[in-house]
Design a protein around this motif. Structure first.
Motif, PDB file in Angstrom:
ATOM      1  N   ASP A 155      40.388  36.974  39.490  1.00 17.63           N
ATOM      2  CA  ASP A 155      39.184  37.823  39.491  1.00 17.63           C
ATOM      3  C   ASP A 155      38.452  37.839  38.160  1.00 17.63           C
ATOM      4  OD1 ASP A 155      40.846  39.329  37.895  1.00 17.63           O
ATOM      5  OD2 ASP A 155      40.601  41.197  39.015  1.00 17.63           O
ATOM      6  N   GLY A 156      38.885  37.026  37.199  1.00 18.46           N
ATOM      7  CA  GLY A 156      38.240  36.969  35.892  1.00 18.46           C
ATOM      8  C   GLY A 156      38.932  37.785  34.826  1.00 18.46           C
ATOM      9  N   THR A 157      39.890  38.620  35.201  1.00 12.43           N
ATOM     10  CA  THR A 157      40.632  39.392  34.212  1.00 12.43           C
ATOM     11  C   THR A 157      41.461  38.455  33.334  1.00 12.43           C
ATOM     12  OG1 THR A 157      40.781  41.310  35.670  1.00 12.43           O
ATOM     13  CG2 THR A 157      42.393  41.180  33.905  1.00 12.43           C
ATOM     14  N   LEU A 158      41.507  38.779  32.053  1.00  7.08           N
ATOM     15  CA  LEU A 158      42.372  38.076  31.112  1.00  7.08           C
ATOM     16  C   LEU A 158      43.417  39.055  30.597  1.00  7.08           C
ATOM     17  CD1 LEU A 158      39.673  36.189  28.964  1.00  7.08           C
ATOM     18  CD2 LEU A 158      40.846  35.382  31.022  1.00  7.08           C
ATOM     19  N   LEU A 159      44.662  38.586  30.510  1.00  2.00           N
ATOM     20  CA  LEU A 159      45.745  39.387  29.950  1.00  2.00           C
ATOM     21  C   LEU A 159      46.289  38.681  28.713  1.00  2.00           C
ATOM     22  CD1 LEU A 159      47.810  40.233  33.175  1.00  2.00           C
ATOM     23  CD2 LEU A 159      45.910  41.527  32.181  1.00  2.00           C
ATOM     24  N   ILE A 160      46.705  39.456  27.727  1.00  2.00           N
ATOM     25  CA  ILE A 160      47.442  38.923  26.588  1.00  2.00           C
ATOM     26  C   ILE A 160      48.747  39.701  26.468  1.00  2.00           C
ATOM     27  CG2 ILE A 160      47.557  38.649  24.083  1.00  2.00           C
ATOM     28  CD1 ILE A 160      44.589  38.126  24.031  1.00  2.00           C
ATOM     29  N   GLY A 161      49.856  38.984  26.534  1.00  5.92           N
ATOM     30  CA  GLY A 161      51.151  39.569  26.233  1.00  5.92           C
ATOM     31  C   GLY A 161      51.475  39.337  24.771  1.00  5.92           C
ATOM     32  N   MET A 162      52.175  40.305  24.139  1.00  4.25           N
ATOM     33  CA  MET A 162      52.393  40.187  22.698  1.00  4.25           C
ATOM     34  C   MET A 162      53.509  41.115  22.252  1.00  4.25           C
ATOM     35  SD  MET A 162      48.948  42.187  21.560  1.00  4.25           S
ATOM     36  CE  MET A 162      48.681  43.930  21.923  1.00  4.25           C
TER      37      MET A 162
END
Length: 488
Positions: free
Chosen positions: A265-272
């Protein structure tokens, strides 16, 4: 501050033929509940004597390959690309990077015709942008067009010059263009670190790279540093890039281990991994505007410090295992389901694999569950992948087969898989992948033996393929990268 910093392929054996067309569906298949392990090993392909000489506390581990990662072509699941470190130093990375490709689901591998110029030993020069002593922390992705893009943290041996580079291969990892510099700092106040690169499978041509960049203005009397996230974006399939700082942090805190995952859906996630002077956490942040702005953490779980905390040595030998494993994410294709793994620490000091799942695109997360099956001691270096149908796999090392002999440290690689109810620890099934091998033979670093900070794992449909480091019994060739295929 945080600041962390074989499938080696011999000339005689490299060349197991790669299929030009899609292999048969059964290629790479493994019997249910077992792993098919491939070893492609040999001496370093880097030019003899190409690196700086040992000295001043720097020790070279010739013919040692570590820290592989793995990517799969989103439209050709039989096509895989791996990159790993070649000839590892005890400090600050390796002399070079090696890339290899498979066109049969990981059954056979072929080293690239040329290597990405991430260091002088890789053919880097001032003219082509790769004029660096060492290279480390590689990552690789494959775009919907079939191009491979690899990332490197390249630097001077002392770490006073640091840079984030990417290189593109139009033919899926066989031939590499000169690298592009995303960020370079000659001022030791700044320290770039730990990049990852991700092609957006839903938006052809879009590729993201993320990393952290220390800005240390501390003095003898005042601590003053930050370690925010930088993001570079390409909209032309990895040819050109724009770079900006996208996520800031409070003074005297920072993040490392950033990995970006796009959703349909266009969402971006960053795990960190986030740290202050007094606490640490595994976190995930979200963007719904292409990476321009980011949410507060939606997953925010206390975690052990990433620096200076070694894996407890079962033998109390004073020769511990390095512990710099950081959070990783995997999104089920075409859905809002995302899986996260990281290392948790128990009250007795041992480390284990923590797992959490989001079913709504990273807005909400299940409570952490321990999913490793290690009967005693620690589980180390968890990585995660998920299939199109939702089966999840996690690999990790442990030391359950250790013996009383303190000179050796028998170590095995395991996988756990889950098809449903994965938030329940009992839903995970364990398989033995390989071992034991002696972890006392892998390269030593200032933070312990480098079994791995990460390894590679992808789904190829009904199976999973892992690439990982394993020690040998050959003193002249101490570590190889192995490839294993196992079922879900």
């Amino acid at each position: 501050m945080i600041r962390h910093s074989r499938l080696s392929l011999p000339a005689a054996a490299i060349l197991l033929a790669c299929a030009a067309a899609q292999p048969a569906a059964a290629a790479g298949a493994a019997p249910a509940g077992s792993a098919t392990v491939r070893t492609v090993s040999g001496l370093s392909p880097l030019p003899a004597g190409c690196g700086l000489p040992p000295g001043d506390g720097y020790t070279l581990n010739p013919n040692a390959e570590v820290l592989p990662v793995l990517a799969r072509d989103p439209n050709r699941p039989w096509h895989l690309v791996t990159v790993f470190q070649q000839d590892r130093w005890n400090r600050y990375g390796s002399n070079g990077a090696v890339t290899a490709v498979s066109d049969d689901y990981g059954r056979t591998w072929q080293r690239s015709a040329n290597l990405p110029a991430f260091s002088r030993c890789n053919g880097g020069t001032a003219a082509n942008g790769g004029d660096y002593d060492v290279t480390t922390d590689h990552w690789v992705t494959v775009t919907p067009s079939g191009a491979a893009v690899a990332a490197s943290f390249s630097l001077s041996r002392t770490g006073e010059v640091t840079a984030i580079l990417v290189a593109r291969s139009a033919d899926g990892g066989r031939h590499w263009d000169a690298p592009v510099t995303l960020q370079r700092d000659d001022n030791p106040r700044f320290f770039n670190d730990r990049p990852t690169v991700t092609a957006d499978p839903y938006r052809p041509g879009v590729v993201y790279a993320v990393w952290d960049r220390v800005d240390n203005q501390s003095t003898d009397t005042e601590e003053n540093w930050v370690q925010p996230i930088y993001l570079a974006k390409s909209t032309d399939d990895g040819r050109t890039w724009t770079t900006s700082k996208v996520y800031d942090v409070p003074r005297n805190s920072g993040v490392i281990g950033t990995q970006l995952v796009p959703l349909a859906d266009g969402t971006l996630l960053i795990g960190m991994h986030h740290e202050t002077d007094t606490e640490a956490a595994t976190q995930v942040i979200r963007s719904t505007d292409g990476g321009r702005t980011w949410s507060a953490p939606t997953l925010n779980v206390p975690a052990p410090f990433a620096v200076g905390v070694t894996i407890p040595d079962p033998d109390n030998s004073g020769d511990p295992v390095r512990n710099a494993s950081l959070p990783l994410l995997a999104a089920q294709p075409g859905t809002q389901v995302v899986h996260a793994v990281w290392q948790s620490q128990a009250a007795d000091g041992t480390f284990h694999v923590a797992y959490s799942r989001s079913t709504d695109g990273g807005r909400n997360w299940s409570g952490p569950a321990r999913v490793d099956r290690t009967p005693s001691g620690s589980a180390a270096v968890p990585v995660v992948a998920v299939s199109q149908t939702g089966t999840v796999a996690v690999t990790y090392y442990d030391f359950r087969n250790n013996t009383p002999d303190p000179v050796t440290l028998p170590t095995d690689l395991w996988a756990v898989t889950c098809a449903k109810d994965c938030t329940q620890p009992g839903a995970w099934r364990e398989q033995h992948i390989e071992g034991p091998f002696d972890a006392r033979r892998v390269p030593a670093t200032s933070a312990g033996r480098l079994v791995g900070d990460y390894s590679g794992l992808v789904s190829t449909g009904g199976n999973f393929v892992a690439v990982y480091g394993a020690a040998t019994t050959d003193a002249a060739n101490p570590v190889d990268i192995h490839s294993a295929t196992f079922s879900g």
